[in-house]
Design an enzyme around this catalytic site. Structure first.
Site, PDB file in Angstrom:
ATOM      1  N   GLU A  45      46.316  37.334  33.857  1.00 15.88           N
ATOM      2  CA  GLU A  45      47.731  37.581  34.077  1.00 15.88           C
ATOM      3  C   GLU A  45      48.301  36.737  35.203  1.00 15.88           C
ATOM      4  OE1 GLU A  45      46.923  42.235  34.486  1.00 15.88           O
ATOM      5  OE2 GLU A  45      48.335  41.519  35.983  1.00 15.88           O
ATOM      6  N   CYS A  61      52.582  33.928  40.893  1.00 13.52           N
ATOM      7  CA  CYS A  61      51.297  34.444  41.368  1.00 13.52           C
ATOM      8  C   CYS A  61      50.298  34.206  40.251  1.00 13.52           C
ATOM      9  CB  CYS A  61      51.445  35.937  41.671  1.00 13.52           C
ATOM     10  SG  CYS A  61      49.881  36.748  42.038  1.00 13.52           S
ATOM     11  N   CYS A 104      36.247  45.313  45.233  1.00 14.75           N
ATOM     12  CA  CYS A 104      37.103  46.126  46.113  1.00 14.75           C
ATOM     13  C   CYS A 104      37.449  47.442  45.397  1.00 14.75           C
ATOM     14  CB  CYS A 104      38.373  45.362  46.488  1.00 14.75           C
ATOM     15  SG  CYS A 104      38.017  43.853  47.398  1.00 14.75           S
ATOM     16  N   LEU A 133      42.625  42.132  54.669  1.00 14.52           N
ATOM     17  CA  LEU A 133      41.867  42.786  55.743  1.00 14.52           C
ATOM     18  C   LEU A 133      41.693  44.273  55.427  1.00 14.52           C
ATOM     19  CD1 LEU A 133      40.519  42.175  58.454  1.00 14.52           C
ATOM     20  CD2 LEU A 133      42.672  42.732  59.574  1.00 14.52           C
ATOM     21  N   CYS A 173      47.463  44.691  40.817  1.00  7.98           N
ATOM     22  CA  CYS A 173      46.740  43.537  40.302  1.00  7.98           C
ATOM     23  C   CYS A 173      45.788  43.920  39.180  1.00  7.98           C
ATOM     24  CB  CYS A 173      45.930  42.928  41.438  1.00  7.98           C
ATOM     25  SG  CYS A 173      46.866  42.873  42.942  1.00  7.98           S
TER      26      CYS A 173
END
Ligand code: SAH
Length: 344
Positions: free
Chosen positions: A91, A104, A115, A214, A332
């Site tokens: 995507e 993006c 993650c 972070l 995302c």
């Protein structure tokens, strides 16, 4: 030698022309057709002799096929789902701002960084994208909308520094004046924090913006969110960031996704401020996007503001990420995931 002509530099195209027994100036013509006119087929390259076009059939142009596009009624954000030549889905998102349009892009199909809050990593890594496949996302959107893209953010699916060589070639091609000609300063690369690659990137002395995911002020908290924290401590990461700044003069952006009760306490803000004090940086606070497969909740608006104020008291530059395309959802990798689910 590769047949991926869209990933070749002008110099490599000159060599290819030599190999094919063609004049060197053909290289410039082909490069311009691919990277300026955004041609997707050799039949569009009308100033090339038929004989050359036939030879080029052995060098198929890498394509992205449009599967769906979702448009936000709120802010004009568009989310594209593309199918690559081997069937992998990726995507890309087009965001329209007052100062121009940003795309993006994804750097990998899937991701192996793991993650905990991220949808892109749920199915693991399928494969890394070629430079041509990263470029094609931008070219396709530019062709589709007729709009010129002014910024590129490598912040879609995948870990760009886990695809280092292809990322660098992508940047070289996207910034080439005979191609899209985007300035390096208009490109942002976001990483979960692969320290050796950040140091390597510093040595390249590119003027791109480096964004670091972070998401936590201590190793203890970061380890509960991001497996990469088991490999590199925050102190090691920040020292690589300082080196990046020294080498390039580019201020680092720190991304901090705020998760209720996990990393959003006033104490977290204090520790974070202590770590970033004196650094040439910018903190971007992002209320976490809840992902269906995960149980994280987003921090309330009031708490995000409190966190911001605290950091600012220590002289740190902070913004709260403007949320784009919330109605077309979402975090995302969610569109890609929902498509994989329906196809499964
Ligand atoms: N692998 C790279 C780039 C892709 S992720 C990186 O880690 O930076 C792009 C950004 O979106 C990262 O900051 C990532 O941590 C963040 N992100 C992923 N899932 C999210 C979610 N559900 N909510 C908010 N931010 C998220």
């Amino acid at each position: 030698m590769t047949t991926d002509i869209k990933s070749m530099t002008r110099e490599e195209l000159v060599l290819l022309m030599e190999e094919l027994g063609e004049k060197p100036f053909r290289a410039g013509q082909i490069f311009s057709w691919i990277h300026q006119h955004l041609a997707e087929d050799y039949s569009e390259m009308t100033n090339l002799p038929k004989g050359l076009r036939e030879k080029l059939a052995d060098y198929p142009l890498v394509k992205t096929e449009l599967v769906t596009v979702q448009r936000s009624a709120k802010d004009g954000t568009e989310k594209y789902l593309f199918r690559l030549d081997d069937g992998n889905l990726i995507e890309s998102v087009l965001m329209r701002y007052h100062h121009g349009s940003s795309v993006c892009i994804s750097s990998q199909a899937g991701c192996r960084m793991g993650c905990r809050f991220c949808a892109s990593t749920i199915g693991g890594l399928s494969r890394s994208l070629l430079p041509s496949e990263m470029l094609s996302q931008i070219y396709h959107i530019q062709r589709e909308t007729g709009e010129r893209i002014s910024n590129i953010v490598v912040m879609g699916t995948g870990e760009p520094l886990d695809n280092y060589e292809n990322l660098l070639r992508f940047i070289e091609l996207a910034t080439c004046p005979e191609g899209l000609g985007i300035s390096a300063r208009s490109i942002t690369v976001s990483t979960c924090g692969l320290v050796p690659e950040i140091r390597r990137l510093a040595e390249e002395k590119l003027q791109i913006t480096l964004a670091i995911s972070l998401h936590a002020p201590t190793d203890e908290i970061r380890k509960t969110l991001m497996p990469v924290a088991n490999r590199y401590s925050i102190d090691e990461l920040l020292s690589a960031c300082r080196e990046y700044f020294r080498a390039t003069g580019r201020r680092i952006t720190f991304e901090y996704s705020m998760i209720s009760g996990v990393n959003d306490t006033p104490e977290c803000a204090e520790i974070l401020a202590g770590k970033l004090k004196g650094m040439a940086c910018h903190v971007n606070l992002i209320p976490v996007n809840p992902v269906r497969e995960r149980s994280f909740r987003r921090t309330s608006r009031t708490k995000v503001l409190e966190f911001k104020n605290k950091l600012e008291k220590y002289g740190i530059n902070v913004t709260i990420r403007r949320e784009m395309g919330t109605d077309i959802d979402g975090a995302c990798g969610q569109l890609r995931r929902s498509m994989t689910d329906t196809q499964a």
